[in-house]
Design a protein around this motif. Structure first.
Motif, PDB file in Angstrom:
ATOM      1  N   VAL A   4      14.191 -10.293   2.324  1.00  0.00           N
ATOM      2  CA  VAL A   4      13.110  -9.496   1.735  1.00  0.00           C
ATOM      3  C   VAL A   4      11.809  -9.920   2.412  1.00  0.00           C
ATOM      4  O   VAL A   4      11.468 -11.125   2.433  1.00  0.00           O
ATOM      5  N   ILE A   5      11.100  -8.956   2.983  1.00  0.00           N
ATOM      6  CA  ILE A   5       9.907  -9.287   3.752  1.00  0.00           C
ATOM      7  C   ILE A   5       8.727  -8.416   3.335  1.00  0.00           C
ATOM      8  O   ILE A   5       8.898  -7.348   2.721  1.00  0.00           O
ATOM      9  N   ALA A   6       7.530  -8.908   3.661  1.00  0.00           N
ATOM     10  CA  ALA A   6       6.301  -8.136   3.526  1.00  0.00           C
ATOM     11  C   ALA A   6       5.656  -8.069   4.897  1.00  0.00           C
ATOM     12  O   ALA A   6       5.611  -9.072   5.624  1.00  0.00           O
ATOM     13  N   VAL A   7       5.163  -6.886   5.254  1.00  0.00           N
ATOM     14  CA  VAL A   7       4.599  -6.677   6.583  1.00  0.00           C
ATOM     15  C   VAL A   7       3.256  -5.976   6.467  1.00  0.00           C
ATOM     16  O   VAL A   7       3.153  -4.911   5.835  1.00  0.00           O
ATOM     17  N   LYS A   8       2.230  -6.586   7.054  1.00  0.00           N
ATOM     18  CA  LYS A   8       0.952  -5.910   7.263  1.00  0.00           C
ATOM     19  C   LYS A   8       0.920  -5.459   8.705  1.00  0.00           C
ATOM     20  O   LYS A   8       1.260  -6.233   9.621  1.00  0.00           O
ATOM     21  N   THR A  50       0.817  -1.217   0.000  1.00  0.00           N
ATOM     22  CA  THR A  50       0.000   0.000   0.000  1.00  0.00           C
ATOM     23  C   THR A  50       0.851   1.268   0.000  1.00  0.00           C
ATOM     24  O   THR A  50       0.403   2.308  -0.488  1.00  0.00           O
ATOM     25  N   HIS A  51       2.055   1.193   0.541  1.00  0.00           N
ATOM     26  CA  HIS A  51       2.883   2.395   0.665  1.00  0.00           C
ATOM     27  C   HIS A  51       4.358   2.027   0.527  1.00  0.00           C
ATOM     28  O   HIS A  51       4.783   0.950   0.943  1.00  0.00           O
ATOM     29  N   MET A  52       5.128   2.948  -0.042  1.00  0.00           N
ATOM     30  CA  MET A  52       6.576   2.881   0.097  1.00  0.00           C
ATOM     31  C   MET A  52       6.920   3.296   1.523  1.00  0.00           C
ATOM     32  O   MET A  52       6.126   3.967   2.207  1.00  0.00           O
ATOM     33  N   CYS A  53       8.096   2.910   1.978  1.00  0.00           N
ATOM     34  CA  CYS A  53       8.440   3.096   3.390  1.00  0.00           C
ATOM     35  C   CYS A  53       8.301   4.535   3.868  1.00  0.00           C
ATOM     36  O   CYS A  53       7.664   4.816   4.887  1.00  0.00           O
ATOM     37  N   ARG A  87      13.973  -1.439   4.523  1.00  0.00           N
ATOM     38  CA  ARG A  87      14.474  -0.458   3.559  1.00  0.00           C
ATOM     39  C   ARG A  87      13.882  -0.727   2.177  1.00  0.00           C
ATOM     40  O   ARG A  87      13.855  -1.853   1.691  1.00  0.00           O
ATOM     41  N   ASP A  88      13.399   0.334   1.534  1.00  0.00           N
ATOM     42  CA  ASP A  88      13.153   0.298   0.096  1.00  0.00           C
ATOM     43  C   ASP A  88      13.857   1.498  -0.498  1.00  0.00           C
ATOM     44  O   ASP A  88      14.633   2.164   0.194  1.00  0.00           O
ATOM     45  N   ILE A 121       3.757  -2.835   3.830  1.00  0.00           N
ATOM     46  CA  ILE A 121       5.031  -2.363   3.268  1.00  0.00           C
ATOM     47  C   ILE A 121       5.899  -3.577   2.941  1.00  0.00           C
ATOM     48  O   ILE A 121       5.728  -4.654   3.532  1.00  0.00           O
ATOM     49  N   MET A 122       6.808  -3.396   1.991  1.00  0.00           N
ATOM     50  CA  MET A 122       7.698  -4.481   1.575  1.00  0.00           C
ATOM     51  C   MET A 122       9.088  -3.907   1.339  1.00  0.00           C
ATOM     52  O   MET A 122       9.223  -2.762   0.906  1.00  0.00           O
TER      53      MET A 122
END
Length: 599
Positions: free
Chosen positions: A80-84, A13-16, A49-50, A30-31
């Motif tokens: 590399v992770i994805a976080v809700k 949904t968003h960049m960091c 970090r992105d 975020i990822m």
């Protein structure tokens, strides 16, 4: 063991760094890559970090559950992770003022490991001190560094601004061939063998020069292209075997038209990309004035220390080093290294050694003591009157160091021009946040090539000579000036151009003056000469070194920092190991045989 999971069902949904305090209490996804992991027992903090920057993620067993927390314990640097999760405001004592997102964090509700990672060969961090050869071997990791990403994104913004400006000005973006005819003159060509024409070769273009002239002849009036060019030449900090030009050509123009348009382009570039205002019009120097004052045809105007000609003062002196140079058609010139009069002798000697490396036989100097007396090895060979005149000519004051060179003009220019820069570096006068532009005009049409023992074109052989010098073409071509102009910034040539020859008979005279027979000229440039039979508009243009501009804008010391995958000094790529050997079958198809080479 791999921990990787799918991202199915999760959408970023968003960049960091797009997250701010306005997003507090919102659920977001975020990822990115894990920059750092801190395990405080029951709570794990992840810096994610992105390309926009860092964001802190809090993994709390009470929020994510046992399974999610166990998963987070497996995470290491560069996973590399994805976080809700839920955006929360940090407590006052945990605010990080060094981070753009330092007042917020994301409390993880769901976490997935999209890709695990081995420990990288170096830490991914800004302004890395890791050896460049190692960084370039793992360039894909090096490019994760925020400082490098910022530089490449600035370059992207730069090309965006150029395209926007050129479109507004009515220029047409046209591509020219990558596989073309070799026309040896200048740097070496990169050659490409032809399979269907055995024994024949294409050349990769050193520039689109001939093609953009043909586009003017074709009636396009205004052309531009952001294009790759190739030159097989020795590399240095601001040079690569493949580089990018902003290539521009215009019809029915004179020098002022081309230069004025490019001043507007430069002003737009630096305002929109750097928020730097450029004062227009940009100052202009003739080639001869630039050499006389700065010893360089790409002068750095951020500081003074200009060359001063003292030939008339010393031409009749008993000091044969000085008087002999003048008698032999050379000159004696000096620079005033302000405030360097107390420089230790070993450092002055080091400057002398540098002068020799620049081509001089030596360097003379006078240090002015605070009491006004002189310290020098040459004053005993000169009368008091001549010494005083030399000091006055260079406006010497107590505490100054005056440096002199006596030789042929080209040696004097090169020596003092380089010493001027060496001293400026020592005195920290080369400020990277100062942008001082200058046009250099009226270049000589040709320069002597000692290797080939003939005159070669200083810019290229399609440059229009000045009309008033045309009669010198057959008597003394060395005195012919061209309608060429370079745009320089902080001692770097960032662009060069000229009005082009648009008359067949003038082009043939230039070829002849450069030592090309009619047959040679036609063999190399016959298609251009044929085209000149069918009506050519007066035209001119300019080409910028995009990499070099980006280097200066970002304050980099090398254009390698603004090229995603650069080559190193021997034109090789440490990451891909190019160039490399090919299979014998490929050589057979190209009718090529490689003999054993003794290196």
């Amino acid at each position: 063991m791999s921990f990787s999971e799918s991202m199915t069902g999760m959408k970023r949904t968003h960049m960091c760094t797009a997250l701010t305090e306005e997003h507090i209490d919102e659920n977001v996804t975020i990822m990115g890559w894990v920059q750092k992991r801190r395990d405080l027992g029951g709570v794990i903090f992840l810096d994610v970090r992105d390309r926009t920057g860092l964001l802190q993620v809090v993994v709390d067993i009470s929020s994510i559950g046992d399974e999610g927390f166990k998963k987070s314990e497996k995470i290491r640097t560069e996973f590399v992770i994805a976080v809700k999760g839920l955006v929360e405001k940090r407590t006052e004592e945990t605010i990080n003022t060094n981070l753009q997102t330092g007042t917020i964090e994301v409390r993880a509700m769901e976490l997935r490991i999209l890709s695990d990672a081995e420990t990288p060969p170096f830490q991914i961090e800004e302004n890395s001190s890791v050896r460049e050869d190692l960084r370039l071997k793992y360039r894909y990791l090096d490019l994760r560094r925020p400082d490098l990403q910022k530089k490449l994104m600035l370059r992207s913004k730069l090309t965006e601004v150029v395209r926007s400006f050129m479109s507004e000005e009515g220029f047409v973006d046209l591509e020219t061939p990558m596989l073309t005819k070799s026309t040896p003159e200048g740097a070496r060509d990169y050659l490409v063998p032809s399979r269907v024409n055995p024994g024949n070769f294409y050349a990769l273009p050193q520039s689109p020069q001939i093609f953009k002239q043909l586009l003017m002849l074709s009636g396009f009036d205004k052309y531009y292209q952001i294009v790759k060019c190739f030159r097989d030449e020795d590399l240095r900090a601001d040079r690569q075997p493949e580089f990018t030009q902003i290539d521009i050509e215009m019809s029915f123009v004179d020098e002022d038209d081309v230069m004025n348009m490019n001043e507007r382009l430069l002003a737009k570039m630096f305002k929109e990309v750097m928020d730097v205002d450029i004062a227009l019009p940009i100052k202009r120097l003739t080639y001869q004035e630039a050499m006389d004052r700065f010893g360089s045809d790409k002068p750095d105007l951020r500081f003074g220390m200009e060359l001063v000609n003292i030939s008339d003062i010393v031409k009749d002196s008993d000091f044969k080093v000085f008087s002999g140079a003048v008698a032999n058609g050379g000159s004696v010139r000096g620079i005033n290294a302000k405030t360097c009069g107390d420089m230790p002798r070993r450092q002055i000697d080091a400057l002398g050694e540098a002068a020799v490396s620049y081509g001089a036989k030596g360097m003379a100097w006078i240090a002015i003591n605070e009491d006004g007396t002189y310290k020098s090895a040459i004053t005993k060979f000169l009368s008091e009157e001549i010494v005083e005149a030399m000091v006055a000519a260079l406006e010497g004051q107590p505490g100054d160091l005056l440096l002199f060179c006596a030789d042929k003009n080209e040696v004097v220019y090169n020596t003092l021009g380089n010493l001027r820069l060496d001293i400026a570096k020592r005195l920290d006068l080369l400020k990277k946040d100062v942008f001082d532009f200058v046009w250099v005009t009226d270049f000589p049409l040709v320069e002597w090539n000692p290797e080939q023992k003939r005159y070669t074109a200083m810019h290229h052989m399609f440059t229009m000579p000045k009309e008033e010098d045309m009669e010198l073409m057959t008597t003394d071509i060395s005195k012919v000036r061209s309608r060429a102009y370079d745009i320089c910034l902080n001692g770097n040539e960032i662009g060069g151009g000229s009005l082009r020859i648009h008359q067949r008979e003038v082009q043939e005279r230039v070829f002849e003056a450069l030592g090309f027979s009619e047959e040679d000229a036609y063999d190399r440039f016959g298609f251009l000469l044929d085209a000149f039979r069918y009506g050519v508009p007066p035209h001119g243009g300019l080409a910028y070194g995009l990499d070099r501009i980006a280097m200066l804008m970002t304050g980099s010391d090398s254009i390698r920092d603004v090229i995603a995958f650069p080559k190193v000094k021997d034109a090789s790529c440490p990451m891909t190991s190019a160039p490399g050997v090919v299979e014998e079958k490929q050589l057979e198809e190209l009718a090529i045989r490689i003999d054993k080479i003794e290196l």
